[in-house]
Enzyme design. Structure first.
Site, PDB file in Angstrom:
ATOM      1  N   SER A  76     -10.734  -0.949   3.345  1.00  0.00           N
ATOM      2  CA  SER A  76      -9.677  -1.478   4.703  1.00  0.00           C
ATOM      3  C   SER A  76      -9.627  -0.206   5.260  1.00  0.00           C
ATOM      4  O   SER A  76      -9.100   0.395   4.742  1.00  0.00           O
ATOM      5  CB  SER A  76      -8.880  -2.182   4.100  1.00  0.00           C
ATOM      6  OG  SER A  76      -8.826  -3.510   4.471  1.00  0.00           O
TER       7      SER A  76
ATOM      8  N   ARG B 229       1.076  -1.138  -0.129  1.00  0.00           N
ATOM      9  CA  ARG B 229      -0.377   0.397   0.198  1.00  0.00           C
ATOM     10  C   ARG B 229       0.792   1.440  -0.440  1.00  0.00           C
ATOM     11  O   ARG B 229       0.632   1.977   0.194  1.00  0.00           O
ATOM     12  CB  ARG B 229      -1.158   0.389   0.983  1.00  0.00           C
ATOM     13  CG  ARG B 229      -2.033  -0.920   1.223  1.00  0.00           C
ATOM     14  CD  ARG B 229      -3.193  -1.468   0.090  1.00  0.00           C
ATOM     15  NE  ARG B 229      -3.820  -1.956   0.292  1.00  0.00           N
ATOM     16  CZ  ARG B 229      -4.018  -3.608   0.216  1.00  0.00           C
ATOM     17  NH1 ARG B 229      -2.855  -4.013  -0.263  1.00  0.00           N
ATOM     18  NH2 ARG B 229      -5.220  -3.880   0.213  1.00  0.00           N
TER      19      ARG B 229
ATOM     20  N   GLU C  42      -4.819   3.572   6.494  1.00  0.00           N
ATOM     21  CA  GLU C  42      -4.549   3.304   5.024  1.00  0.00           C
ATOM     22  C   GLU C  42      -4.913   4.639   4.370  1.00  0.00           C
ATOM     23  O   GLU C  42      -4.129   4.518   3.214  1.00  0.00           O
ATOM     24  CB  GLU C  42      -5.891   2.174   4.966  1.00  0.00           C
ATOM     25  CG  GLU C  42      -5.013   1.560   3.019  1.00  0.00           C
ATOM     26  CD  GLU C  42      -5.457   0.630   2.570  1.00  0.00           C
ATOM     27  OE1 GLU C  42      -5.525  -0.355   3.304  1.00  0.00           O
ATOM     28  OE2 GLU C  42      -6.642   0.847   1.714  1.00  0.00           O
TER      29      GLU C  42
END
Ligand code: EPU
Length: 330
Positions: free
Chosen positions: A228, A156, A325
């Site tokens: 998420s 990520r 995130e």
């Protein structure tokens, strides 16, 4: 301009300035405007990994709408505009009769966002397919092409999330696929579905991934979320050993160098926080890692407060601090 339709968390917030750009010329025009007005631009893709924290965003929000899908059959390469939908891009690649991106089906957002975030799911990451990225540098007004290595992809993560790379604006991405396709069934749940199957094709995997995601993740049009909300945390071997003694069923994935990645969803669930709700902010009843905005009525601060509560509760129980995130836009 209310940004509510432009973020999948459905947070309502006013942007001081808003512009939608479809090509480089328009981008340069709005960037000139930002410079003249001395206001900081903010590049918006699909808004699917974004949390807007304030009611008034004092920025020029630039919605990237650059289209384009060029095919180089000989090299199995497509060059895709940053504003194209990621999921539609996956479908178009499969429609060419090629395989590769099927594990990344149904991820919301744009192609530009996919690269910045290095989206990943079901054992694949977009970085595997990125040949190069065409970016615009507002400081020099030049277009530059970055190789895969220069993008410095990680979990990520990419150079575009660092201070050095955040100035670059992604215009287009070249995706390259192997001449010989082979199925990526490294994700256990996906492999199980194909255990007795004769027909393991890109299309069959695409459909299995779409079905799995639809089962586990909320449809942002029905229940707003940003997927998420936390990254899966990485811990050292020593920390992991201690956790394993205390929590023998802890879900973990070994990484190189003895480190372990933990399942943040499992940690939140075990902390008793799956499907809980504080006002309009909550965790999804089927996946504790997904923060949801019930009725689209929570504001950014309420969602951030709820996220802090989750971080604190998980840290108290497991000694691990979860890291968000999504990009937070103040
Ligand atoms: N789990 C629980 N309770 C929960 C949620 C998960 O016990 O409420 C357990 C599951 O049983 C499983 C483990 O935790 O053993 C991991 O869960 P899952 O397979 O659902 O995947 P994840 O690690 O929670 C990651 C990505 C997702 C991606 C899926 C599938 C991150 C932060 N998330 O989720 O990506 O779709 O794997 O590959 O890496 C996103 O980034 O927005 C995203 C949705």
């Amino acid at each position: 301009m209310d940004l509510k339709p432009y973020n999948t968390m459905a947070v309502s917030a006013k942007a001081r300035y808003f512009a939608e750009v479809t090509d480089r010329r328009e981008l340069e025009l709005v960037l000139d405007f930002a410079r003249r007005e001395n206001i900081e631009p903010f590049i918006l893709g699909g808004g699917s990994n974004l949390l807007i924290a304030s009611h008034l965003v004092n920025r020029l929000v630039i919605k990237m709408n650059m289209k384009g899908f060029e095919v180089r059959t000989d090299e199995k390469i497509v060059k895709v505009g940053a504003g194209e939908s990621w999921h539609e891009t996956v479908q178009r690649v499969l429609d060419l009769g090629w395989g590769g991106p099927e594990n990344l089906a149904l991820i919301p957002g744009t192609v530009g966002g996919a690269v910045v975030q290095n989206i990943g799911a079901y054992g694949a990451e977009v970085a595997q397919f990125v040949r190069s990225v065409e970016v615009f540098d507002p400081q020099t007004s030049l277009v530059r092409t970055l190789t895969n290595e220069e993008c410095d992809f990680g979990y990520r993560h990419s150079v575009f999330k660092t201070q050095a790379g955040s100035k670059w604006i992604v215009l287009a991405v070249k995706l390259a696929f192997d001449s010989q396709w082979s199925a990526n069934l490294s994700y256990k749940e996906l492999a199980l579905g194909f255990k007795d199957s004769q027909e393991t094709t890109p299309q069959a995997i695409f459909e299995a991934v779409v079905a799995a995601r639809s089962r586990k993740l909320p449809d942002p049009k029905v229940l707003p979320s940003a997927g998420s909300f936390f990254k899966n945390p990485v811990v050292t071997r020593e920390v992991f050993q201690q956790l394993l003694e205390q929590f023998p069923s802890i879900v973990h994935y070994p990484l190189s160098g003895g480190r372990e990645k933990l399942a943040a969803g499992w940690l939140i669930d075990q902390a008793g926080l799956k499907g809980v709700r504080h006002g309009f902010a909550g965790t999804y009843e089927k996946q504790a890692l997904v923060l949801v905005n019930h009725d689209g009525s929570a504001d950014g601060q309420a969602l951030l407060d709820f996220a802090s509560f989750i971080q604190d509760t998980v840290e108290e129980k497991f000694g691990v601090r979860l890291e968000p995130e999504p990009v937070v836009l103040e």
